[in-house]
Design an enzyme around this catalytic site. Structure first.
Site, PDB file in Angstrom:
ATOM      1  CG  LEU A 129      -1.822   1.200   1.431  1.00  0.00           C
ATOM      2  CD1 LEU A 129      -2.895   1.245   0.343  1.00  0.00           C
ATOM      3  CD2 LEU A 129      -2.483   1.152   2.814  1.00  0.00           C
ATOM      4  CB  SER A 133      14.061   4.739   3.764  1.00  0.00           C
ATOM      5  OG  SER A 133      13.649   5.401   4.936  1.00  0.00           O
ATOM      6  CB  ILE A 134      12.480   2.314   8.040  1.00  0.00           C
ATOM      7  CG1 ILE A 134      13.521   3.419   8.242  1.00  0.00           C
ATOM      8  CG2 ILE A 134      12.540   1.321   9.197  1.00  0.00           C
ATOM      9  CD1 ILE A 134      14.934   2.931   8.395  1.00  0.00           C
ATOM     10  CB  ALA A 135       8.737  -0.313   7.499  1.00  0.00           C
ATOM     11  CD  GLN A 136       7.341  -3.455   1.034  1.00  0.00           C
ATOM     12  OE1 GLN A 136       8.158  -2.813   0.375  1.00  0.00           O
ATOM     13  NE2 GLN A 136       6.792  -4.570   0.560  1.00  0.00           N
ATOM     14  CG  ASP A 286       8.438  11.516  11.786  1.00  0.00           C
ATOM     15  OD1 ASP A 286       8.888  12.531  11.234  1.00  0.00           O
ATOM     16  OD2 ASP A 286       8.505  10.380  11.282  1.00  0.00           O
TER      17      ASP A 286
END
EC number: 2.7.-.-
Length: 544
Positions: A129, A133-136, A286
Site C-alpha cells: 500500500l 526507506s525503513i518499512a512498507q 514526526d
C-alpha cells in the site's frame, strides 16, 4: 576499511562530485590534500551547474538512497547548524522508495509470527500500500472479526545498509571538527542523534507501545484519532494496526472540496500539539504531512488522524514550566526573564552573566516584533533563543530539539491550511492556563492527590520509623558525647606535650648561651634537662 566500505565510499564520492558538492570543502590549509585529491577524480564533472547548492545537496542525498534521505530530513530540522536555504531544500526530501517483493514480505511476516498468514489474516495483499526507506505496508483483514488492518514490515535488507553508512558517517564526523568552525556543527552528536532515531524506527514494538499510549491519551477526543494497534500480532519487525481512511492533510484541494472548516482544522493542529506537550508530556515528534490525515466524517468539525509513532518526545515537569514561561516572557518582551529562566533551568551554566545574556537575546529577538504578532513563528523564536544560548555554552537538549522540529512542522501545516492562523492567539490561553494550574491551591491539591497512594502505603510504617529514628538519635548522642570527651583529653595531652617541647627548647637555648660564656658545667646541665624535656614532649605528642 573493508572492500565493501571502499566501494560504497567511492559511490558516495562520485555522487557528491557529480553534483558539484566539492564546493562545500572549505578553502583552508587543512583541506588542501582534499582539494588536490579532487583532481584525482578529474573524469567526474559537475553535471548540475545551473542549480543552487541546496538543491544539488538534496538531489545527491536522494540518489544515495534511503539512509541518506532520512539523514537529510533530520538535518533539515537542525536550522541552528545550517543556512536556511539549505535546510529548506533538505525539508523537501521525500522518504519514498520502491517496494520490495510482496512474496518476500509475506515470508518475513510469517517467520516473525511463527506460522502461515492464513492462520490470522484473510485477503493479504502482496502489493504494498505504501513503501518507505525503513518499512512498507500491506493490507489484510483479521480472520477473527473481519476488520481491515495494515501490516507494517521492516525491510529485511535495511540493517546492513544502515550499519555500513552510519559507520562511514562517523568516519567523516571525526574529521569535521578539524575544520574552521567545525566543532560548532557538532558532527558526532548529529550522527549519534541520527543513529538513535534509526534504531528506534527499526523496533516496531517501540512504535506499537508509542501508538497505544498516544491513542489512550486522546481516547474519545474530538481533535485527534489514533488507530488501534493489535498488540498480539506485533513483533520487533512487524506491526499490525487498524486501517484508516482519510484525506492527506497536505491535499488542500481535497479538503476544501470536502467542505472542511480550515480555520478550525488549523487551530486544532496547534491545540493537539500543546495538549500533547503540556498535558501529557508525550508528543508525536514526526508530525510531517505524510503522517497526518483528516477524517472524511464531519468536515465542519474536522478530526485529525495520526499514524507512524516511531519517533516521540517527552518533557519533564521542569522543562514544561520553563518552556511555557519562556514563551510568555518572550511575547511580553521580558528578555531579562527569558535569560533568568535559561539559567535557572540549567540550560546554560550557572555562572552565565545574566546582563550580557539578556542583551544578546534582546539583540536577536527584538527585530522579530517588527512583524505583526500573528506572523511570528514559535519555531523560529525557539531557534533564535537556542542559537543565542549556544553562544553562552548552552548544552544541546535533545528533547527541545525534537520539540522545535515538531513545532516547525505544526506551524507550517497550520499556515498552509489557514494562512490567517494567529498561532500566539491560539496558544497563549493554553500556556497561561497551564502555568496557573502549576501554582496555588489547585496545584497543591493535585500534588496531594498524586502522592496519596504513596503516603497511604507508608502510613503504617511511620510509628516504627519514628521509634527507630529516636533510638538512632539516642545512640548518636551517646557516641557524640564520648567523642567529645576523647577530643578534650587529646587536646589536654597535646597542650602538655607542647608545653614540654617549649621548656626543652628554652633549656637547650640557655645551655647554648652558657656554653658560649665558657660555663661548661651549667651548659651541660641546661642542655641535658632541655633534651630530656624535648624527648618526653615529643613522645607524648606522638602517643596523642
Amino acid at each position: 576499511m573493508t572492500p565493501g566500505e571502499i566501494k560504497r565510499l567511492y559511490f558516495i564520492i562520485r555522487v557528491f562530485l557529480s553534483y558539484g558538492l566539492d564546493e562545500l570543502i572549505p578553502k583552508v590549509k587543512l583541506t588542501l590534500p582534499l582539494r588536490i585529491g579532487r583532481f584525482g577524480f578529474f573524469w567526474i564533472k559537475n553535471q548540475h551547474k545551473g542549480k543552487e547548492l541546496g538543491e544539488r545537496l538534496r538531489l545527491a542525498l536522494q540518489e544515495l538512497g534511503p539512509v541518506w534521505i532520512k539523514f537529510g530530513q533530520m538535518l533539515s530540522t537542525r536550522r541552528d547548524l545550517f543556512p536556511l536555504a539549505i535546510a529548506d531544500q533538505l525539508s523537501l526530501l521525500q522518504d519514498k522508495v520502491a517496494s520490495f517483493d510482496g512474496k518476500l514480505a509475506r515470508r518475513y511476516i510469517e517467520e516473525s509470527l511463527g506460522g502461515p498468514l492464513e492462520q490470522w489474516f484473510d485477503d493479504f495483499d502482496e502489493k504494498a500500500l505504501a513503501s518507505a526507506s525503513i518499512a512498507q505496508v500491506h493490507t489484510a483483514k483479521l480472520k477473527e472479526n473481519g476488520k481491515e488492518v495494515v501490516l507494517k514490515v521492516i525491510r529485511p535488507d535495511i540493517l546492513p545498509v544502515i550499519k555500513a553508512d552510519v559507520k562511514l558517517m562517523y568516519r567523516i564526523a571525526n574529521w569535521v571538527p578539524l575544520l574552521p568552525d567545525g566543532r560548532r556543527l557538532r558532527p558526532k552528536e548529529v550522527v549519534r542523534e541520527y543513529e538513535k532515531t534509526l534504531i528506534d524506527e527499526l523496533n516496531l514494538l517501540r512504535e506499537s507501545a508509542n501508538a497505544i499510549q498516544l491513542r489512550r491519551n486522546f481516547e474519545n477526543s474530538s481533535m485527534l484519532y489514533v488507530p488501534e494497534v493489535y498488540a498480539d500480532y506485533c513483533r520487533e519487525n512487524v506491526m499490525v494496526m487498524e486501517r484508516i481512511y482519510g484525506i492527506p492533510v497536505s491535499d488542500i484541494a481535497a479538503l476544501k472540496a470536502q467542505g472542511t472548516n480550515m480555520k478550525i482544522l488549523a487551530e486544532r493542529g496547534v491545540k493537539v500539539f500543546f495538549t500533547q506537550v503540556f498535558r501529557d508530556s508525550f508528543f508525536h515528534a514526526d508530525m510531517h504531512p505524510g503522517n497526518i490525515f483528516v477524517s472524511y466524517e464531519h468536515p465542519e468539525d474536522p478530526l485529525y488522524i495520526g499514524i507512524d509513532c516511531g519517533i516521540v518526545g517527552s518533557l519533564n515537569k521542569e522543562d514544561k514550566r520553563y518552556l511555557a514561561e519562556n514563551f510568555i516572557a518572550f511575547f511580553n518582551r521580558d528578555y531579562r526573564k527569558v535569560a533568568e529562566l535559561h539559567v535557572d533551568s540549567g540550560w546554560v551554566p550557572a555562572d552565565t552573566n545574566v546582563e550580557d545574556f539578556e542583551f544578546a537575546i534582546r539583540t536577536v529577538c527584538e527585530p522579530i516584533f517588527e512583524k505583526p504578532l500573528a506572523e511570528i513563528s514559535f519555531g523560529h523564536v525557539l531557534l533564535n533563543l537556542f542559537n543565542t544560548a549556544r553562544r553562552f555554552n548552552m548544552e544541546v537538549q535533545p528533547q527541545l530539539v525534537l520539540l522545535q522540529k515538531t513545532l516547525l512542522y505544526i506551524e507550517g501545516l497550520g499556515r498552509q491550511l489557514y494562512p490567517q492562523l494567529d498561532l500566539w492567539k491560539t496558544a497563549k490561553p493554553f500556556l497561561e492556563d497551564w502555568v496557573h494550574s502549576q501554582v496555588g491551591i489547585p496545584a497543591i491539591t493535585q500534588a496531594l492527590k498524586e502522592k496519596a497512594p504513596y503516603w497511604a502505603e507508608k502510613m503504617p510504617e511511620i510509628p516504627d520509623l519514628i521509634y527507630g529514628a529516636l533510638r538512632q538519635h539516642k545512640f548518636l548522642q551517646s557516641n557524640i558525647e564520648q567523642l567529645s570527651e576523647q577530643l578534650k583529653q587529646q587536646r589536654n595531652k597535646q597542650r602538655k606535650s607542647q608545653y614540654l617541647l617549649g621548656i626543652g627548647a628554652t633549656l637547650i637555648l640557655c645551655g647554648s648561651l652558657f656554653f658560649i660564656s665558657a660555663s661548661n658545667r651549667m651548659a651541660i646541665a641546661f642542655m641535658s634537662a632541655g633534651a630530656l624535656s624535648w624527648i618526653i614532649g615529643w613522645y607524648k605528642s606522638g602517643k596523642s
